[in-house]
Design a protein around this motif. Structure first.
Motif, mmCIF file in Angstrom:
data_model
loop_
_atom_site.group_PDB
_atom_site.id
_atom_site.type_symbol
_atom_site.label_atom_id
_atom_site.label_comp_id
_atom_site.label_asym_id
_atom_site.label_seq_id
_atom_site.Cartn_x
_atom_site.Cartn_y
_atom_site.Cartn_z
ATOM 1 N N MET A 1 46.028 166.373 -64.256
ATOM 2 C CA MET A 1 46.237 165.359 -63.226
ATOM 3 C C MET A 1 46.670 166.068 -61.945
ATOM 4 S SD MET A 1 48.806 162.055 -63.331
ATOM 5 C CE MET A 1 47.854 161.252 -64.603
ATOM 6 N N LYS A 2 46.017 165.789 -60.834
ATOM 7 C CA LYS A 2 46.379 166.421 -59.570
ATOM 8 C C LYS A 2 47.748 165.907 -59.121
ATOM 9 C CE LYS A 2 44.536 163.166 -56.267
ATOM 10 N NZ LYS A 2 44.165 163.058 -54.902
ATOM 11 N N GLU A 3 48.384 166.682 -58.259
ATOM 12 C CA GLU A 3 49.721 166.320 -57.771
ATOM 13 C C GLU A 3 49.617 165.070 -56.902
ATOM 14 O OE1 GLU A 3 53.805 166.695 -57.516
ATOM 15 O OE2 GLU A 3 52.436 167.883 -58.748
ATOM 16 N N LEU A 4 50.276 164.025 -57.326
ATOM 17 C CA LEU A 4 50.276 162.762 -56.605
ATOM 18 C C LEU A 4 51.622 162.551 -55.936
ATOM 19 C CD1 LEU A 4 48.775 160.434 -59.376
ATOM 20 C CD2 LEU A 4 47.564 161.353 -57.418
ATOM 21 N N SER A 5 51.618 161.792 -54.863
ATOM 22 C CA SER A 5 52.887 161.380 -54.276
ATOM 23 C C SER A 5 53.463 160.269 -55.153
ATOM 24 C CB SER A 5 52.666 160.850 -52.857
ATOM 25 O OG SER A 5 51.980 159.606 -52.890
ATOM 26 N N PHE A 6 54.727 159.985 -54.958
ATOM 27 C CA PHE A 6 55.370 158.899 -55.697
ATOM 28 C C PHE A 6 54.611 157.595 -55.468
ATOM 29 C CE2 PHE A 6 58.277 155.318 -55.863
ATOM 30 C CZ PHE A 6 58.804 155.456 -57.142
ATOM 31 N N GLU A 7 54.281 157.340 -54.230
ATOM 32 C CA GLU A 7 53.604 156.088 -53.876
ATOM 33 C C GLU A 7 52.227 155.982 -54.523
ATOM 34 O OE1 GLU A 7 55.122 158.133 -51.739
ATOM 35 O OE2 GLU A 7 56.805 156.907 -51.063
ATOM 36 N N GLN A 8 51.496 157.093 -54.550
ATOM 37 C CA GLN A 8 50.170 157.097 -55.184
ATOM 38 C C GLN A 8 50.282 156.838 -56.686
ATOM 39 O OE1 GLN A 8 49.109 161.038 -53.869
ATOM 40 N NE2 GLN A 8 47.567 160.251 -52.434
ATOM 41 N N ALA A 9 51.244 157.490 -57.326
ATOM 42 C CA ALA A 9 51.431 157.313 -58.767
ATOM 43 C C ALA A 9 51.835 155.874 -59.075
ATOM 44 C CB ALA A 9 52.478 158.294 -59.296
ATOM 45 N N LEU A 10 52.740 155.332 -58.284
ATOM 46 C CA LEU A 10 53.185 153.957 -58.500
ATOM 47 C C LEU A 10 52.047 152.961 -58.276
ATOM 48 C CD1 LEU A 10 55.607 152.216 -59.220
ATOM 49 C CD2 LEU A 10 56.181 152.129 -56.791
ATOM 50 N N GLN A 11 51.250 153.202 -57.255
ATOM 51 C CA GLN A 11 50.111 152.325 -56.977
ATOM 52 C C GLN A 11 49.116 152.344 -58.143
ATOM 53 O OE1 GLN A 11 47.657 153.465 -53.576
ATOM 54 N NE2 GLN A 11 47.426 151.298 -53.037
ATOM 55 N N ARG A 12 48.867 153.521 -58.695
ATOM 56 C CA ARG A 12 47.945 153.632 -59.832
ATOM 57 C C ARG A 12 48.526 152.936 -61.059
ATOM 58 N NH1 ARG A 12 43.526 152.806 -62.081
ATOM 59 N NH2 ARG A 12 43.106 154.109 -63.903
ATOM 60 N N LEU A 13 49.835 153.070 -61.264
ATOM 61 C CA LEU A 13 50.482 152.370 -62.384
ATOM 62 C C LEU A 13 50.324 150.853 -62.252
ATOM 63 C CD1 LEU A 13 53.840 154.257 -62.985
ATOM 64 C CD2 LEU A 13 52.128 153.712 -64.716
ATOM 65 N N GLU A 14 50.499 150.363 -61.046
ATOM 66 C CA GLU A 14 50.336 148.927 -60.797
ATOM 67 C C GLU A 14 48.902 148.480 -61.101
ATOM 68 O OE1 GLU A 14 51.689 148.639 -56.759
ATOM 69 O OE2 GLU A 14 53.792 148.476 -57.364
ATOM 70 N N LYS A 15 47.928 149.305 -60.728
ATOM 71 C CA LYS A 15 46.516 148.980 -60.989
ATOM 72 C C LYS A 15 46.236 148.959 -62.491
ATOM 73 C CE LYS A 15 42.068 148.561 -60.082
ATOM 74 N NZ LYS A 15 41.559 147.349 -60.685
ATOM 75 N N ILE A 16 46.793 149.929 -63.214
ATOM 76 C CA ILE A 16 46.607 149.969 -64.672
ATOM 77 C C ILE A 16 47.192 148.709 -65.308
ATOM 78 C CG2 ILE A 16 47.386 151.128 -66.783
ATOM 79 C CD1 ILE A 16 47.081 153.789 -65.249
ATOM 80 N N ALA A 17 48.397 148.337 -64.898
ATOM 81 C CA ALA A 17 49.030 147.136 -65.447
ATOM 82 C C ALA A 17 48.203 145.895 -65.138
ATOM 83 C CB ALA A 17 50.446 146.991 -64.896
ATOM 84 N N GLU A 18 47.701 145.823 -63.920
ATOM 85 C CA GLU A 18 46.856 144.698 -63.507
ATOM 86 C C GLU A 18 45.586 144.630 -64.356
ATOM 87 O OE1 GLU A 18 44.245 144.166 -59.613
ATOM 88 O OE2 GLU A 18 46.397 144.100 -59.159
ATOM 89 N N ASP A 19 44.953 145.776 -64.575
ATOM 90 C CA ASP A 19 43.737 145.823 -65.384
ATOM 91 C C ASP A 19 44.008 145.366 -66.814
ATOM 92 O OD1 ASP A 19 42.342 146.788 -63.211
ATOM 93 O OD2 ASP A 19 42.229 148.856 -63.955
ATOM 94 N N LEU A 20 45.104 145.823 -67.370
ATOM 95 C CA LEU A 20 45.424 145.474 -68.759
ATOM 96 C C LEU A 20 45.795 143.999 -68.908
ATOM 97 C CD1 LEU A 20 47.428 148.643 -69.838
ATOM 98 C CD2 LEU A 20 45.165 147.946 -70.649
ATOM 99 N N GLU A 21 46.404 143.432 -67.883
ATOM 100 C CA GLU A 21 46.789 142.025 -67.933
ATOM 101 C C GLU A 21 45.634 141.083 -67.635
ATOM 102 O OE1 GLU A 21 49.962 141.714 -65.113
ATOM 103 O OE2 GLU A 21 51.433 142.608 -66.479
ATOM 104 N N GLY A 22 44.692 141.518 -66.802
ATOM 105 C CA GLY A 22 43.717 140.609 -66.253
ATOM 106 C C GLY A 22 42.384 140.513 -66.957
ATOM 107 N N GLU A 23 42.089 141.430 -67.841
ATOM 108 C CA GLU A 23 40.753 141.388 -68.428
ATOM 109 C C GLU A 23 40.790 141.864 -69.876
ATOM 110 O OE1 GLU A 23 38.527 145.261 -67.099
ATOM 111 O OE2 GLU A 23 39.404 144.326 -65.322
ATOM 112 N N GLU A 24 39.746 141.537 -70.567
ATOM 113 C CA GLU A 24 39.596 142.014 -71.942
ATOM 114 C C GLU A 24 39.180 143.469 -71.908
ATOM 115 O OE1 GLU A 24 40.019 140.386 -74.936
ATOM 116 O OE2 GLU A 24 40.853 138.720 -73.772
#
Length: 80
Positions: A1-24
């Motif tokens: 995994m390339k070096e991410l900023s805190f904000e980038q990592a948090l944004q990606r975490l939010e997207k993962i959570a959204e994906d897991l909650e929103g679709e099969e």
């Protein structure tokens, strides 16, 4: 995994959570998301620890003097 900023990592975490909650999603995809999420959490924790170590707190002493303390030292004083 390339070096991410805190904000980038948090944004990606939010997207993962959204994906897991929103679709099969398949079990395999869910596991991949989980694995990536755990790595991103580690990145966020590392960044927060690095920031915490850099934080210095100025505490006012008697009169107009100030004392420079680390974040941890200031927390210890607050507990007293």
């Amino acid at each position: 995994m390339k070096e991410l900023s805190f904000e980038q990592a948090l944004q990606r975490l939010e997207k993962i959570a959204e994906d897991l909650e929103g679709e099969e999603v398949s079990l395999d995809t869910s596991l991949k998301h989980y694995e990536e999420g755990m790595k991103l959490i580690a990145v966020c924790n590392k960044k927060l620890e690095e920031a915490k170590k850099k934080v210095d707190v100025l505490l006012k002493k008697d009169g107009n003097d100030f004392e420079l303390k680390t974040f941890e030292e200031a927390g210890e004083d607050a507990d007293k």
